[in-house]
Motif scaffolding. Structure first.
Motif, PDB file in Angstrom:
ATOM      1  N   ALA A  91       0.667  -1.034  -0.097  1.00 30.76           N
ATOM      2  CA  ALA A  91      -0.453   0.266  -0.175  1.00 30.76           C
ATOM      3  C   ALA A  91       0.717   1.319  -0.120  1.00 30.76           C
ATOM      4  O   ALA A  91       0.916   2.266  -0.712  1.00 30.76           O
ATOM      5  CB  ALA A  91      -0.921   0.060   0.916  1.00 30.76           C
ATOM      6  N   ILE A  92       1.568   1.391   0.518  1.00 29.35           N
ATOM      7  CA  ILE A  92       2.808   2.687   0.711  1.00 29.35           C
ATOM      8  C   ILE A  92       3.131   2.117  -0.641  1.00 29.35           C
ATOM      9  O   ILE A  92       3.867   3.197  -1.035  1.00 29.35           O
ATOM     10  CB  ILE A  92       4.243   1.974   1.846  1.00 29.35           C
ATOM     11  CG1 ILE A  92       3.549   1.849   2.974  1.00 29.35           C
ATOM     12  CG2 ILE A  92       5.007   3.257   1.381  1.00 29.35           C
ATOM     13  CD1 ILE A  92       4.190   1.696   3.865  1.00 29.35           C
ATOM     14  N   ASP A  93       3.876   0.938  -1.715  1.00 33.86           N
ATOM     15  CA  ASP A  93       4.151   1.403  -2.358  1.00 33.86           C
ATOM     16  C   ASP A  93       4.204  -0.297  -3.281  1.00 33.86           C
ATOM     17  O   ASP A  93       5.177  -1.093  -2.512  1.00 33.86           O
ATOM     18  CB  ASP A  93       5.761   1.905  -3.066  1.00 33.86           C
ATOM     19  CG  ASP A  93       6.094   1.987  -3.937  1.00 33.86           C
ATOM     20  OD1 ASP A  93       6.853   1.497  -4.941  1.00 33.86           O
ATOM     21  OD2 ASP A  93       6.374   3.353  -4.225  1.00 33.86           O
ATOM     22  N   PRO A  94       3.819  -0.459  -4.585  1.00 38.21           N
ATOM     23  CA  PRO A  94       3.470  -1.659  -5.460  1.00 38.21           C
ATOM     24  C   PRO A  94       5.318  -2.286  -5.779  1.00 38.21           C
ATOM     25  O   PRO A  94       4.902  -3.131  -5.927  1.00 38.21           O
ATOM     26  CB  PRO A  94       2.600  -1.445  -6.176  1.00 38.21           C
ATOM     27  CG  PRO A  94       3.476  -0.171  -6.686  1.00 38.21           C
ATOM     28  CD  PRO A  94       3.188   0.979  -5.754  1.00 38.21           C
ATOM     29  N   VAL A  95       6.220  -1.853  -5.376  1.00 36.94           N
ATOM     30  CA  VAL A  95       7.523  -2.035  -5.647  1.00 36.94           C
ATOM     31  C   VAL A  95       8.241  -3.126  -4.949  1.00 36.94           C
ATOM     32  O   VAL A  95       8.089  -4.585  -4.896  1.00 36.94           O
ATOM     33  CB  VAL A  95       9.091  -1.223  -5.984  1.00 36.94           C
ATOM     34  CG1 VAL A  95       8.805  -0.851  -3.788  1.00 36.94           C
ATOM     35  CG2 VAL A  95       9.659  -1.773  -6.442  1.00 36.94           C
ATOM     36  N   PHE A  96       7.268  -3.483  -3.586  1.00 38.58           N
ATOM     37  CA  PHE A  96       7.730  -4.551  -2.584  1.00 38.58           C
ATOM     38  C   PHE A  96       6.600  -6.481  -3.320  1.00 38.58           C
ATOM     39  O   PHE A  96       5.083  -5.842  -3.362  1.00 38.58           O
ATOM     40  CB  PHE A  96       6.844  -4.371  -1.487  1.00 38.58           C
ATOM     41  CG  PHE A  96       7.667  -2.903  -0.993  1.00 38.58           C
ATOM     42  CD1 PHE A  96       8.976  -3.096  -0.174  1.00 38.58           C
ATOM     43  CD2 PHE A  96       7.040  -1.954  -0.676  1.00 38.58           C
ATOM     44  CE1 PHE A  96       9.249  -2.328   0.662  1.00 38.58           C
ATOM     45  CE2 PHE A  96       7.773  -1.123   0.361  1.00 38.58           C
ATOM     46  CZ  PHE A  96       9.158  -1.369   0.831  1.00 38.58           C
ATOM     47  N   GLU A  97       7.193  -6.578  -2.799  1.00 34.01           N
ATOM     48  CA  GLU A  97       7.340  -8.415  -3.376  1.00 34.01           C
ATOM     49  C   GLU A  97       7.506  -8.957  -2.203  1.00 34.01           C
ATOM     50  O   GLU A  97       8.002  -8.882  -1.108  1.00 34.01           O
ATOM     51  CB  GLU A  97       7.579  -8.553  -4.375  1.00 34.01           C
ATOM     52  CG  GLU A  97       7.899  -7.893  -5.996  1.00 34.01           C
ATOM     53  CD  GLU A  97       8.638  -8.180  -7.023  1.00 34.01           C
ATOM     54  OE1 GLU A  97       9.003  -9.485  -6.679  1.00 34.01           O
ATOM     55  OE2 GLU A  97       7.965  -7.810  -7.824  1.00 34.01           O
ATOM     56  N   LYS A  98       7.263 -10.733  -1.868  1.00 37.96           N
ATOM     57  CA  LYS A  98       6.860 -10.928  -0.936  1.00 37.96           C
ATOM     58  C   LYS A  98       8.748 -11.444  -0.514  1.00 37.96           C
ATOM     59  O   LYS A  98       8.775 -11.534   0.589  1.00 37.96           O
ATOM     60  CB  LYS A  98       6.237 -12.328  -1.324  1.00 37.96           C
ATOM     61  CG  LYS A  98       7.041 -13.647  -2.363  1.00 37.96           C
ATOM     62  CD  LYS A  98       6.129 -14.709  -2.126  1.00 37.96           C
ATOM     63  CE  LYS A  98       6.866 -15.590  -3.510  1.00 37.96           C
ATOM     64  NZ  LYS A  98       6.164 -17.036  -3.751  1.00 37.96           N
ATOM     65  N   ASP A  99       9.734 -11.288  -1.388  1.00 38.44           N
ATOM     66  CA  ASP A  99      11.204 -12.058  -0.915  1.00 38.44           C
ATOM     67  C   ASP A  99      11.344 -10.120   0.172  1.00 38.44           C
ATOM     68  O   ASP A  99      12.100 -10.222   0.342  1.00 38.44           O
ATOM     69  CB  ASP A  99      11.792 -11.615  -2.055  1.00 38.44           C
ATOM     70  CG  ASP A  99      12.278 -10.481  -2.732  1.00 38.44           C
ATOM     71  OD1 ASP A  99      11.566  -9.672  -2.627  1.00 38.44           O
ATOM     72  OD2 ASP A  99      12.527 -10.811  -3.642  1.00 38.44           O
ATOM     73  N   VAL A 100      10.656  -9.028   0.638  1.00 39.31           N
ATOM     74  CA  VAL A 100      11.091  -7.863   0.557  1.00 39.31           C
ATOM     75  C   VAL A 100      11.905  -8.298   2.099  1.00 39.31           C
ATOM     76  O   VAL A 100      12.731  -7.561   2.737  1.00 39.31           O
ATOM     77  CB  VAL A 100       9.236  -7.456   0.922  1.00 39.31           C
ATOM     78  CG1 VAL A 100       9.129  -7.395   1.627  1.00 39.31           C
ATOM     79  CG2 VAL A 100      10.123  -5.429   1.570  1.00 39.31           C
ATOM     80  N   TYR A 101      10.845  -9.491   3.385  1.00 35.04           N
ATOM     81  CA  TYR A 101      11.137  -9.789   4.499  1.00 35.04           C
ATOM     82  C   TYR A 101      12.561  -9.907   4.924  1.00 35.04           C
ATOM     83  O   TYR A 101      13.442 -10.813   6.122  1.00 35.04           O
ATOM     84  CB  TYR A 101      10.494 -10.307   5.275  1.00 35.04           C
ATOM     85  CG  TYR A 101       8.576 -10.264   5.254  1.00 35.04           C
ATOM     86  CD1 TYR A 101       8.570  -9.319   6.291  1.00 35.04           C
ATOM     87  CD2 TYR A 101       7.954 -10.613   4.014  1.00 35.04           C
ATOM     88  CE1 TYR A 101       7.474  -8.723   6.228  1.00 35.04           C
ATOM     89  CE2 TYR A 101       7.182  -9.516   4.250  1.00 35.04           C
ATOM     90  CZ  TYR A 101       6.572  -8.778   5.105  1.00 35.04           C
ATOM     91  OH  TYR A 101       4.877  -7.687   5.539  1.00 35.04           O
ATOM     92  N   GLU A 102      13.474 -10.556   3.152  1.00 30.57           N
ATOM     93  CA  GLU A 102      15.123 -10.858   3.345  1.00 30.57           C
ATOM     94  C   GLU A 102      15.767 -10.112   3.610  1.00 30.57           C
ATOM     95  O   GLU A 102      16.500  -9.842   3.648  1.00 30.57           O
ATOM     96  CB  GLU A 102      15.157 -11.451   1.962  1.00 30.57           C
ATOM     97  CG  GLU A 102      13.930 -12.913   1.835  1.00 30.57           C
ATOM     98  CD  GLU A 102      14.232 -13.862   0.352  1.00 30.57           C
ATOM     99  OE1 GLU A 102      15.574 -13.585   0.183  1.00 30.57           O
ATOM    100  OE2 GLU A 102      14.022 -14.741   0.234  1.00 30.57           O
ATOM    101  N   PHE A 103      15.209  -8.378   3.222  1.00 28.75           N
ATOM    102  CA  PHE A 103      16.291  -7.373   3.572  1.00 28.75           C
ATOM    103  C   PHE A 103      15.732  -6.621   4.654  1.00 28.75           C
ATOM    104  O   PHE A 103      16.196  -5.432   4.541  1.00 28.75           O
ATOM    105  CB  PHE A 103      15.411  -6.635   2.207  1.00 28.75           C
ATOM    106  CG  PHE A 103      16.630  -6.873   0.883  1.00 28.75           C
ATOM    107  CD1 PHE A 103      17.284  -7.075   0.133  1.00 28.75           C
ATOM    108  CD2 PHE A 103      15.457  -7.810   0.258  1.00 28.75           C
ATOM    109  CE1 PHE A 103      17.518  -7.804  -0.882  1.00 28.75           C
ATOM    110  CE2 PHE A 103      15.742  -8.626  -1.162  1.00 28.75           C
ATOM    111  CZ  PHE A 103      16.516  -8.952  -1.779  1.00 28.75           C
ATOM    112  N   VAL A 104      14.767  -6.937   5.513  1.00 27.46           N
ATOM    113  CA  VAL A 104      14.467  -6.601   6.625  1.00 27.46           C
ATOM    114  C   VAL A 104      14.938  -6.393   7.511  1.00 27.46           C
ATOM    115  O   VAL A 104      15.136  -7.824   8.062  1.00 27.46           O
ATOM    116  CB  VAL A 104      12.760  -6.197   6.303  1.00 27.46           C
ATOM    117  CG1 VAL A 104      12.304  -5.986   7.806  1.00 27.46           C
ATOM    118  CG2 VAL A 104      11.934  -5.457   5.600  1.00 27.46           C
TER     119      VAL A 104
END
Length: 398
Positions: free
Chosen positions: A346-359
């Motif tokens: 909702a903040i930005d559509p660039v995010f995908e499910k692999d985002v938690y590998e970078f957080v």
């Protein structure tokens, strides 16, 4: 007999007579008492001017070797400290504000790098000062057919100084020595300041043992990191010694001037002080532990996120997206890892499910890969370099 006189001087038992003009005349007179008239040849083709500065260069050469020994010792201690704290992540700071997480090993090796530059400056100084003034006499040389190259070689110098006026008046090597000492002292002071902060109740990252800390006469709960406070304070002395000799030399005409006898006290003081600072810092570093629990509690207070996908976004665009994520987290009083994928998209559509590998802290540190960065592989390479260069054991328990 000569050996006995040397031992008497070193032991402080030599009788220095005030009716003899100075140390040179005392030595010559003592030698005359021992061997007679031939001793009077001692002063041939020599002056106090060239003898004193020759002795001073020899003294500086030995002092630099001692300082280099203590620098390497501290480097070794810091490398061992890094080896014992593998994998520990700490907040990295800019402007004294939490900036990015870094491996503690990475931070400790940054001190080792500073010390290596300090060692390099002392080595450069030693290379430049290792030229022999002997035979320059008062300022003009001598009419006697002396061999200055022979005496230079016998004393371990690179060569005799080319210009006799410069030979007796130059104190650049003292200034350079004091400058190298001052920079090293500043590095030790910065380390001292960081560790004093880390040992405070507010940080609580570092715990000194009782052997390197003091209590308070009226506040029994305190555990003061006094050694590093003293290291921080002693740096002012070393810088002051440099300023003293700079001001001393600024108005002197060529060649020798009696003012130059005032270069000894600040020089000797700076060497004694810097070696003490290095010894104390090494001793302190060997007697500290890091409070993993306190450090861990500090880390989540920052919100870290590496670029959310392989390099497909411009840096400025990524910065804007992460900034909006951070603002949203602050409004909800949560961490990035607490947000759902829907909230992130909702903040930005660039995010995908692999985002938690970078957080998060661990993921953030693990993604650093540029040469010299805080990524585990990069730090491992740095550590291996120093282990090899310093010739130390890889047993972190030593």
């Amino acid at each position: 007999m000569l050996a006995a006189q040397n031992e008497a001087i070193e032991a402080g038992d030599f009788v220095w007579r005030t009716d003899r003009e100075d140390v040179h005349m005392n030595i010559e007179a003592a030698l005359t008492d021992m061997i007679g008239e031939p001793a009077k040849k001692l002063h041939t083709a020599r002056s106090r001017n060239d003898q004193v500065v020759t002795d001073l260069r020899l003294w500086c050469r030995d002092a630099i070797d001692s300082i280099l020994f203590h620098i390497k010792k501290l480097q070794v201690v810091l490398v061992y400290l890094a080896m014992r704290n593998e994998g520990l992540i700490v907040p990295g700071y800019t402007h004294l504000q939490r900036a990015q997480p870094v491996l503690l090993q990475h931070l400790l090796l940054s001190y080792v790098e500073q010390l290596e530059r300090d060692a390099g400056r002392f080595i450069d100084c030693e290379n430049r000062l290792n030229f022999c003034p002997l035979g320059a006499c008062a300022l003009a040389g001598t009419g006697l057919p002396i061999d200055r190259f022979m005496t230079s070689d016998a004393l371990g110098f690179t060569a005799p100084l080319r210009n006799s006026i410069d030979a007796v008046s130059d104190r650049d090597f003292v200034l350079e020595f004091l400058s190298a000492s001052s920079i090293a002292a500043i590095h030790l002071s910065r380390l001292g300041e960081e560790w004093v902060l880390w040992a405070s109740e507010e940080f609580g990252f570092l715990v000194p043992s009782d052997s390197v800390s003091t209590g308070s006469s009226i506040m029994p709960q305190k555990k003061n990191p006094d050694p590093m406070e003293l290291v921080r304070g002693k740096s002012a002395r070393v810088v002051g010694d440099l300023i003293t000799v700079l001001v001393l030399c600024k108005g002197l005409p060529q060649a020798y001037n009696r003012d130059l006898q005032e270069d000894k006290e600040p020089l000797f003081d700076s060497v004694k002080t810097i070696m003490g600072m290095l010894e104390v810092t090494a001793e302190f570093a060997q007697n500290i532990t890091f409070n993993h629990e306190r450090i861990q509690r500090a880390l989540p207070l920052g919100i870290w996120m590496q670029q959310p996908s392989p390099i497909t976004l411009l840096r400025r665009t990524s910065h804007d997206i992460v900034g909006r994520c951070v603002a949203f987290c602050l409004s909800k009083d949560c961490q990035l890892s607490d947000l759902s994928l829907d909230e992130l998209m909702a903040i930005d559509p660039v995010f995908e499910k692999d985002v938690y590998e970078f957080v998060g802290v661990n993921n953030s540190v693990s993604k650093f890969c540029s040469y010299g960065s805080t990524g585990s592989a990069c730090v491992s390479e740095q550590l291996s370099y120093w282990v090899s260069k310093l010739g130390i054991s890889t047993d972190a328990s030593e």
